[in-house]
Design a protein around this motif. Structure first.
Motif, short mmCIF file in Angstrom:
data_model
loop_
_atom_site.label_atom_id
_atom_site.label_comp_id
_atom_site.label_asym_id
_atom_site.label_seq_id
_atom_site.Cartn_x
_atom_site.Cartn_y
_atom_site.Cartn_z
N VAL A 1 0.88 -1.16 0.00
CA VAL A 1 0.00 0.00 0.00
C VAL A 1 0.93 1.21 0.00
O VAL A 1 1.61 1.48 0.98
N HIS A 2 0.98 1.91 -1.13
CA HIS A 2 1.88 3.05 -1.29
C HIS A 2 1.15 4.33 -0.88
O HIS A 2 0.28 4.82 -1.59
N LEU A 3 1.52 4.85 0.29
CA LEU A 3 0.95 6.10 0.77
C LEU A 3 1.71 7.27 0.14
O LEU A 3 2.94 7.28 0.13
N THR A 4 0.96 8.22 -0.39
CA THR A 4 1.59 9.38 -1.03
C THR A 4 1.04 10.67 -0.43
O THR A 4 -0.10 10.74 0.02
N ALA A 5 1.88 11.69 -0.46
CA ALA A 5 1.49 13.03 -0.02
C ALA A 5 2.33 14.03 -0.79
O ALA A 5 3.42 13.69 -1.29
N ASP A 6 1.85 15.25 -0.90
CA ASP A 6 2.61 16.30 -1.56
C ASP A 6 3.82 16.67 -0.71
O ASP A 6 3.80 16.56 0.52
N ARG A 7 4.88 17.15 -1.37
CA ARG A 7 6.12 17.50 -0.67
C ARG A 7 5.86 18.49 0.47
O ARG A 7 6.37 18.33 1.57
N ASP A 8 5.07 19.52 0.21
CA ASP A 8 4.82 20.53 1.25
C ASP A 8 4.16 19.90 2.48
O ASP A 8 4.48 20.26 3.62
N GLU A 9 3.24 18.97 2.24
CA GLU A 9 2.58 18.28 3.35
C GLU A 9 3.58 17.43 4.12
O GLU A 9 3.56 17.39 5.35
N LEU A 10 4.46 16.74 3.41
CA LEU A 10 5.48 15.91 4.06
C LEU A 10 6.39 16.76 4.94
O LEU A 10 6.66 16.40 6.09
N VAL A 11 6.83 17.89 4.40
CA VAL A 11 7.71 18.78 5.17
C VAL A 11 6.98 19.29 6.41
O VAL A 11 7.55 19.30 7.51
N ALA A 12 5.73 19.68 6.26
CA ALA A 12 4.96 20.17 7.41
C ALA A 12 4.82 19.09 8.47
O ALA A 12 5.02 19.34 9.67
N ARG A 13 4.50 17.88 8.05
CA ARG A 13 4.34 16.78 9.01
C ARG A 13 5.65 16.48 9.73
O ARG A 13 5.67 16.29 10.95
N MET A 14 6.73 16.42 8.97
CA MET A 14 8.02 16.07 9.57
C MET A 14 8.55 17.18 10.46
O MET A 14 9.24 16.91 11.44
N THR A 15 8.24 18.42 10.11
CA THR A 15 8.69 19.55 10.93
C THR A 15 8.06 19.49 12.32
O THR A 15 8.69 19.84 13.31
N HIS A 16 6.82 19.02 12.38
CA HIS A 16 6.11 18.97 13.66
C HIS A 16 6.23 17.63 14.39
O HIS A 16 5.74 17.49 15.49
N ARG A 17 6.87 16.66 13.75
CA ARG A 17 7.01 15.33 14.36
C ARG A 17 8.13 15.37 15.39
O ARG A 17 9.19 15.93 15.16
N ARG A 18 7.88 14.77 16.52
CA ARG A 18 8.88 14.72 17.60
C ARG A 18 9.25 13.27 17.88
O ARG A 18 8.46 12.36 17.71
N GLY A 19 10.50 13.08 18.31
CA GLY A 19 10.93 11.77 18.75
C GLY A 19 11.28 10.81 17.64
O GLY A 19 11.33 9.60 17.85
N HIS A 20 11.53 11.30 16.44
CA HIS A 20 11.90 10.43 15.33
C HIS A 20 13.24 10.89 14.78
O HIS A 20 13.50 12.08 14.69
N TYR A 21 14.08 9.92 14.42
CA TYR A 21 15.44 10.25 13.98
C TYR A 21 15.52 10.80 12.56
O TYR A 21 16.52 11.39 12.17
N MET A 22 14.51 10.61 11.76
CA MET A 22 14.56 11.04 10.36
C MET A 22 14.36 12.55 10.27
O MET A 22 13.28 13.06 10.58
N PRO A 23 15.39 13.28 9.83
CA PRO A 23 15.25 14.74 9.74
C PRO A 23 14.50 15.16 8.47
O PRO A 23 14.51 14.46 7.45
N VAL B 1 -1.94 2.52 -4.77
CA VAL B 1 -1.54 3.85 -4.31
C VAL B 1 -2.71 4.49 -3.57
O VAL B 1 -3.85 4.45 -4.06
N VAL B 2 -2.42 5.05 -2.40
CA VAL B 2 -3.44 5.72 -1.60
C VAL B 2 -2.90 7.10 -1.20
O VAL B 2 -1.85 7.19 -0.57
N HIS B 3 -3.59 8.15 -1.60
CA HIS B 3 -3.16 9.51 -1.24
C HIS B 3 -3.63 9.83 0.17
O HIS B 3 -4.77 9.54 0.53
N THR B 4 -2.76 10.44 0.94
CA THR B 4 -3.04 10.68 2.37
C THR B 4 -3.75 12.00 2.61
O THR B 4 -3.41 12.74 3.52
N ASP B 5 -4.77 12.26 1.84
CA ASP B 5 -5.54 13.50 2.00
C ASP B 5 -6.79 13.31 2.85
O ASP B 5 -7.66 14.17 2.88
N ARG B 6 -6.88 12.17 3.52
CA ARG B 6 -8.01 11.88 4.40
C ARG B 6 -7.47 11.46 5.77
O ARG B 6 -6.28 11.35 5.95
N THR B 7 -8.34 11.21 6.72
CA THR B 7 -7.89 10.84 8.06
C THR B 7 -7.22 9.47 8.04
O THR B 7 -7.52 8.64 7.16
#
Length: 163
Positions: free
Chosen positions: A95-117, A139-145
């Motif tokens: 199951v390939h989850l996809t998201a736009d780059r800006d969304e990925l950056v926003a999610r990762m910027t606010h994620r805590r406790g993970h080693y992936m910068p 492919v499943v786009h992550t634009d839903r809950t």
């Protein structure tokens, strides 16, 4: 599968619950050296990834041998990486989850406790090879809950598939 920040762990846990199977996060199977490398903002090489992908395939193979099956959250960015997993479990469904780059950056910027910068998002996006027509998956786009995504993924996994 998918790049960091797509929600693989969150959706994967929910999917495993819906399917009544064990869940694992492939991030937990990385070696300390790989984690240190990624924490420093250094992308892993294919050589770095090979034993990790073999461990992912082994985990899935063991669940299949137990008769339970399982869900594992794993980036599996390239076809060759998925082939390593598929060698251990030929019937694996991605199951390939996809998201736009800006969304990925926003999610990762606010994620805590993970080693992936967040600095490795672009590297992962460059590495990503979408599923080929011959690969079992969807492919499943992550634009839903996450709950809706897990419901959709469960329906996809339960469908009869042909190769």
């Amino acid at each position: 599968m998918g790049v960091s920040g797509t929600g693989k762990s969150t959706v994967g846990r929910l999917l495993a619950d819906r399917l009544g199977v064990p869940f694992a996060d492939a991030d937990d199977l990385h070696s300390p050296a790989d984690i240190a490398k990624m924490s420093a903002g250094i992308a892993l090489t294919d050589e770095d990834r090979a034993p990790w992908l073999a461990a992912v395939g082994s985990w899935l193979h063991e669940r299949m041998a137990e008769g339970t099956g399982g869900v594992i959250a794993c980036s599996a960015l390239r076809r060759s990486y998925r082939d390593i997993v598929r060698a251990a479990v030929p019937e694996v469904f991605f199951v390939h989850l996809t998201a736009d780059r800006d969304e990925l950056v926003a999610r990762m910027t606010h994620r805590r406790g993970h080693y992936m910068p967040v600095s490795l998002v672009d590297s992962q996006l460059r590495t990503l090879e979408p599923l080929d027509a011959g690969e079992l998956g969807a492919v499943v786009h992550t634009d839903r809950t996450p709950e809706v995504l897990a419901d959709d993924a469960a329906a996809l996994v339960r469908e009869p598939h042909t190769r």
